[in-house]
Design a protein around this motif. Structure first.
Motif, PDB file in Angstrom:
ATOM      1  N   GLY A 154       0.824  -1.196   0.000  1.00  0.00           N
ATOM      2  CA  GLY A 154       0.000   0.000   0.000  1.00  0.00           C
ATOM      3  C   GLY A 154       0.857   1.244   0.000  1.00  0.00           C
ATOM      4  O   GLY A 154       2.044   1.175  -0.292  1.00  0.00           O
ATOM      5  N   LYS A 155       0.265   2.354   0.326  1.00  0.00           N
ATOM      6  CA  LYS A 155       0.967   3.610   0.093  1.00  0.00           C
ATOM      7  C   LYS A 155       0.795   4.576   1.242  1.00  0.00           C
ATOM      8  O   LYS A 155      -0.309   4.797   1.719  1.00  0.00           O
ATOM      9  CB  LYS A 155       0.413   4.225  -1.195  1.00  0.00           C
ATOM     10  N   THR A 157       1.650   8.599   2.306  1.00  0.00           N
ATOM     11  CA  THR A 157       2.134   9.902   1.866  1.00  0.00           C
ATOM     12  C   THR A 157       2.215  10.792   3.088  1.00  0.00           C
ATOM     13  O   THR A 157       1.755  10.425   4.161  1.00  0.00           O
ATOM     14  CB  THR A 157       1.190  10.532   0.820  1.00  0.00           C
ATOM     15  N   PHE A 180      -5.618  -5.650  -9.697  1.00  0.00           N
ATOM     16  CA  PHE A 180      -5.294  -4.286 -10.101  1.00  0.00           C
ATOM     17  C   PHE A 180      -5.537  -4.129 -11.596  1.00  0.00           C
ATOM     18  O   PHE A 180      -5.059  -4.918 -12.398  1.00  0.00           O
ATOM     19  CB  PHE A 180      -3.829  -4.009  -9.760  1.00  0.00           C
ATOM     20  N   PRO A 185       0.242   3.925 -19.615  1.00  0.00           N
ATOM     21  CA  PRO A 185       1.511   4.492 -19.156  1.00  0.00           C
ATOM     22  C   PRO A 185       1.736   5.897 -19.713  1.00  0.00           C
ATOM     23  O   PRO A 185       1.154   6.262 -20.735  1.00  0.00           O
ATOM     24  CB  PRO A 185       2.553   3.521 -19.712  1.00  0.00           C
ATOM     25  N   LEU A 186       2.560   6.664 -19.058  1.00  0.00           N
ATOM     26  CA  LEU A 186       2.973   7.965 -19.584  1.00  0.00           C
ATOM     27  C   LEU A 186       4.010   7.727 -20.689  1.00  0.00           C
ATOM     28  O   LEU A 186       4.557   6.637 -20.804  1.00  0.00           O
ATOM     29  CB  LEU A 186       3.519   8.822 -18.443  1.00  0.00           C
TER      30      LEU A 186
ATOM     31  N   ARG B  98       5.187  -5.021  -7.242  1.00  0.00           N
ATOM     32  CA  ARG B  98       4.079  -4.085  -7.433  1.00  0.00           C
ATOM     33  C   ARG B  98       4.232  -3.259  -8.692  1.00  0.00           C
ATOM     34  O   ARG B  98       3.242  -2.904  -9.318  1.00  0.00           O
ATOM     35  CB  ARG B  98       3.968  -3.116  -6.257  1.00  0.00           C
ATOM     36  N   ILE B 100       4.261  -1.484 -12.006  1.00  0.00           N
ATOM     37  CA  ILE B 100       3.539  -1.840 -13.219  1.00  0.00           C
ATOM     38  C   ILE B 100       4.070  -1.065 -14.426  1.00  0.00           C
ATOM     39  O   ILE B 100       3.513  -1.167 -15.514  1.00  0.00           O
ATOM     40  CB  ILE B 100       2.026  -1.572 -13.055  1.00  0.00           C
ATOM     41  N   GLY B 101       5.114  -0.285 -14.244  1.00  0.00           N
ATOM     42  CA  GLY B 101       5.737   0.388 -15.379  1.00  0.00           C
ATOM     43  C   GLY B 101       4.955   1.554 -15.938  1.00  0.00           C
ATOM     44  O   GLY B 101       5.059   1.867 -17.123  1.00  0.00           O
ATOM     45  N   CYS B 102       4.200   2.259 -15.105  1.00  0.00           N
ATOM     46  CA  CYS B 102       3.322   3.322 -15.618  1.00  0.00           C
ATOM     47  C   CYS B 102       4.058   4.641 -15.847  1.00  0.00           C
ATOM     48  O   CYS B 102       3.523   5.548 -16.455  1.00  0.00           O
ATOM     49  CB  CYS B 102       2.159   3.550 -14.656  1.00  0.00           C
ATOM     50  N   ARG B 103       5.272   4.758 -15.322  1.00  0.00           N
ATOM     51  CA  ARG B 103       6.113   5.956 -15.480  1.00  0.00           C
ATOM     52  C   ARG B 103       5.559   7.190 -14.762  1.00  0.00           C
ATOM     53  O   ARG B 103       5.979   8.307 -15.048  1.00  0.00           O
ATOM     54  CB  ARG B 103       6.334   6.307 -16.959  1.00  0.00           C
ATOM     55  N   LYS B 104       4.638   7.005 -13.842  1.00  0.00           N
ATOM     56  CA  LYS B 104       4.149   8.172 -13.087  1.00  0.00           C
ATOM     57  C   LYS B 104       5.284   8.769 -12.269  1.00  0.00           C
ATOM     58  O   LYS B 104       5.364   9.980 -12.077  1.00  0.00           O
ATOM     59  CB  LYS B 104       2.998   7.759 -12.173  1.00  0.00           C
ATOM     60  N   VAL B 258       7.806   8.813  -4.567  1.00  0.00           N
ATOM     61  CA  VAL B 258       7.042   7.998  -3.631  1.00  0.00           C
ATOM     62  C   VAL B 258       5.568   8.400  -3.691  1.00  0.00           C
ATOM     63  O   VAL B 258       4.674   7.559  -3.734  1.00  0.00           O
ATOM     64  CB  VAL B 258       7.581   8.171  -2.195  1.00  0.00           C
ATOM     65  N   GLU B 259       5.333   9.707  -3.722  1.00  0.00           N
ATOM     66  CA  GLU B 259       3.953  10.180  -3.720  1.00  0.00           C
ATOM     67  C   GLU B 259       3.278   9.965  -5.063  1.00  0.00           C
ATOM     68  O   GLU B 259       2.050   9.860  -5.131  1.00  0.00           O
ATOM     69  CB  GLU B 259       3.915  11.667  -3.344  1.00  0.00           C
ATOM     70  N   ALA B 260       4.075   9.899  -6.130  1.00  0.00           N
ATOM     71  CA  ALA B 260       3.471   9.756  -7.458  1.00  0.00           C
ATOM     72  C   ALA B 260       3.084   8.314  -7.754  1.00  0.00           C
ATOM     73  O   ALA B 260       2.225   8.062  -8.595  1.00  0.00           O
ATOM     74  CB  ALA B 260       4.450  10.250  -8.529  1.00  0.00           C
ATOM     75  N   CYS B 261       3.691   7.363  -7.089  1.00  0.00           N
ATOM     76  CA  CYS B 261       3.504   5.951  -7.438  1.00  0.00           C
ATOM     77  C   CYS B 261       2.093   5.492  -7.080  1.00  0.00           C
ATOM     78  O   CYS B 261       1.703   5.511  -5.914  1.00  0.00           O
ATOM     79  CB  CYS B 261       4.529   5.097  -6.711  1.00  0.00           C
ATOM     80  N   PRO B 262       1.294   5.054  -8.073  1.00  0.00           N
ATOM     81  CA  PRO B 262      -0.091   4.691  -7.783  1.00  0.00           C
ATOM     82  C   PRO B 262      -0.229   3.324  -7.107  1.00  0.00           C
ATOM     83  O   PRO B 262      -1.287   3.019  -6.566  1.00  0.00           O
ATOM     84  CB  PRO B 262      -0.749   4.663  -9.162  1.00  0.00           C
ATOM     85  N   VAL B 263       0.803   2.498  -7.161  1.00  0.00           N
ATOM     86  CA  VAL B 263       0.698   1.155  -6.591  1.00  0.00           C
ATOM     87  C   VAL B 263       1.449   1.026  -5.270  1.00  0.00           C
ATOM     88  O   VAL B 263       1.486  -0.044  -4.677  1.00  0.00           O
ATOM     89  CB  VAL B 263       1.211   0.087  -7.572  1.00  0.00           C
ATOM     90  N   GLY B 264       2.070   2.105  -4.829  1.00  0.00           N
ATOM     91  CA  GLY B 264       2.769   2.058  -3.551  1.00  0.00           C
ATOM     92  C   GLY B 264       3.993   1.170  -3.574  1.00  0.00           C
ATOM     93  O   GLY B 264       4.322   0.526  -2.584  1.00  0.00           O
TER      94      GLY B 264
END
Lengths: 199, 305
Positions: A154-155, A157, A180, A185-186, B98, B100-104, B258-264
């Motif tokens: 989990g996360k 902040t 999930f 992706p960006l 975790r 997923i390669g989203c590049r966020k 850390v804050e940008a990562c959507p999957v933690g």
């Protein structure tokens, strides 16, 4: 020379970092922390032990990610809408809600309370609020819950050395279809050959 | 890189270098200096290494930089100079099961750290590889381009500065413009960097990036909350890299990635604090480090959660 596989190395590191805590100060910190923890436990036992453990963790959890206007559930689930315990396709309401979570062995009322729809229900019959839904998940996903409490699954902040915000399991996993979902992706970085120097 | 990308040496480094050369041959140098019209040139020219600055000198430099940036970007900047935190060893842990390669994280970093859009610089590269092969950097690529991630059968591994305890980059720097600070962050004094790029050659992780041209960060929404050793606007001819978001972390915040990562998947904290996430991970998970055979001793751990 290459004696260690990565997993063995990791063990070495664990030992190494353990040493930090066996040092003079480490021992002292350990004593102080254990006293603090035990006094915390003592006070919380006399209070409500079912307190959201997020309070004990010193983290804040944002409200559950309900869709608009769905909560309180008791707006509809009142005396005129008695609980129907049968497994069936829902047609009047929640019709797009598909269960894909060990669905052969599961039905709505394994998690939702049949007598108080504004609560979740644990296997032992205890009712809990949606803001502590992680307790429900933790019944079957114990190791994940443990990691979540430590901030590892989990996360978190906020502040690495202070107040933190924590996401509930339900913020990332739809309880009804917890896998999930893939996301877009960006953009990929440019290859070096694509980079032009600005003038 | 092709030839046309080979830059002329940088203005700043060039002036320092050519000055020393000329000054050696033809003293007095006073006429030469008076030819320079650029504001703040003298101050910058005689500025010491960040490590040797007194608090007063830091204050002056910070003020000068804030004025310069305000003039260039039309916004009020703060340039912090917070020293390393006491009793802290920053470390990072990344959960490969975790990611997923989203590049966020990549673009969260770009925004937070005012990275150049043109020419493009990314401090984080997310490598894609075959899930079956485990971590195999030989067939890894950062250029994958899928509609949705994670792609079937693929695994992802973000790589950025590993903040080595035994950092080759700091050892090869001929002018000590880059060093391992006491809280475990490898930092760069951009004003002291001469642009020789030895550190880029020495880094086994490809984590350092050179400003071949004047970097152009996004002007809209430029981050005015900066640190001298971190995300303040850089100049042409200097090297930059991940600083664990020194401007945030020395104020107690998590890094932007850390804050940008959507999957933690990204974890950050103080190794000396037994309650921190990174301490928990080192104690309870199997971790590995990249290229451990090089003895760089990174403080960037990978693990499977």
């Amino acid at each position: 020379m290459y004696f260690f596989r990565p997993d063995q190395i990791s063990y070495k590191m664990i030992l190494k970092h353990r040493n930090i805590f066996s040092s003079f100060w480490g021992a002292r910190i350990f004593i102080v922390v254990s006293i603090l923890i035990s006094s915390l436990l003592l006070t919380s036992f006399s209070a409500d032990t079912d307190e959201p453990s997020s309070d004990k963790l010193g983290v804040q959890v944002p409200p559950p990610p309900f869709s608009e206007d769905i909560f309180p559930c008791s707006d509809c689930h009142d005396e005129e809408q008695p609980t129907n315990p049968n497994r069936r396709e829902l047609e009047e309401e929640h019709e797009d809600l598909v269960l894909k979570h060990d669905e052969e062995n599961r039905w709505c009322l394994d998690c939702h309370s049949p007598i108080d729809r504004d609560s979740l229900r644990l296997a032992n019959g205890t009712h809990i609020g949606f803001e502590v839904s992680y307790k429900l998940c933790g019944q079957c996903h114990g190791p994940k819950l443990r990691d979540w409490k430590a901030g590892v699954h989990g996360k978190r902040t906020g502040s690495w050395n202070g107040a933190k915000q924590y996401l509930l399991c339900a913020h990332c996993h739809n309880p009804h279809q917890p896998a999930f979902k893939p996301i877009t992706p960006l953009p990929a970085p440019f290859r070096p050959s694509e980079i032009r120097l600005n003038k | 890189m092709t030839d046309k990308h080979t830059p002329k040496t940088t203005t700043k480094a060039c002036s320092r270098r050519s000055f020393l050369k000329t000054a050696g041959k033809a003293l007095p140098a006073v006429p030469l200096l008076s030819m320079q019209t650029e504001a703040g040139f003298l101050e910058r020219f005689f500025q010491k290494n960040f490590k040797e600055l007194s608090t007063r000198e830091k204050d002056q430099i910070v003020k000068r930089l804030e004025q310069e940036y305000e003039k260039e970007y039309g916004k009020k900047f703060t340039v912090g100079a917070e020293p390393a935190l006491k009793g802290v060893q920053f470390a990072y842990a990344l959960d490969l099961s975790r990611c997923i390669g989203c590049r966020k994280c990549v673009y969260g970093c770009v925004t937070e750290n005012n990275l150049s859009i043109d020419p493009q610089i990314h401090w984080i590269r997310v490598l894609e590889m075959d899930e079956e092969e485990g971590v195999n950097l030989h067939n890894a690529t950062p250029y994958y381009n899928h509609k949705k991630v994670p792609a079937e059968g693929k695994a992802y591994m973000p790589v950025q500065c590993q903040h080595c305890r035994n950092a080759p980059c700091t050892k090869v720097c001929p002018v000590q413009a880059t060093w391992l600070d006491d809280d475990g962050i490898v930092v760069i004094d951009y004003d002291w960097c001469i642009g020789c790029r030895y550190c880029i050659a020495a880094c086994p992780y490809g984590a350092r990036h050179f400003n071949w041209a004047k970097p152009k960060p996004k002007r809209e929404g430029i981050n005015t909350n900066t640190h001298y050793l971190g995300n303040r606007p850089r100049m042409k001819g200097v090297v930059e890299k991940c600083t664990f978001c020194v401007q945030r972390t020395r104020k107690g915040k998590y890094p932007a990635c850390v804050e940008a990562c959507p999957v933690g998947a990204r974890k950050f904290g103080n190794l000396l604090d037994p309650e921190s996430e990174v301490s928990y991970i080192l104690k309870h998970k199997r971790v590995f480090i990249l290229k451990e055979e090089l003895n760089t001793q990174p403080k960037f751990y990978y693990f499977y959660g």
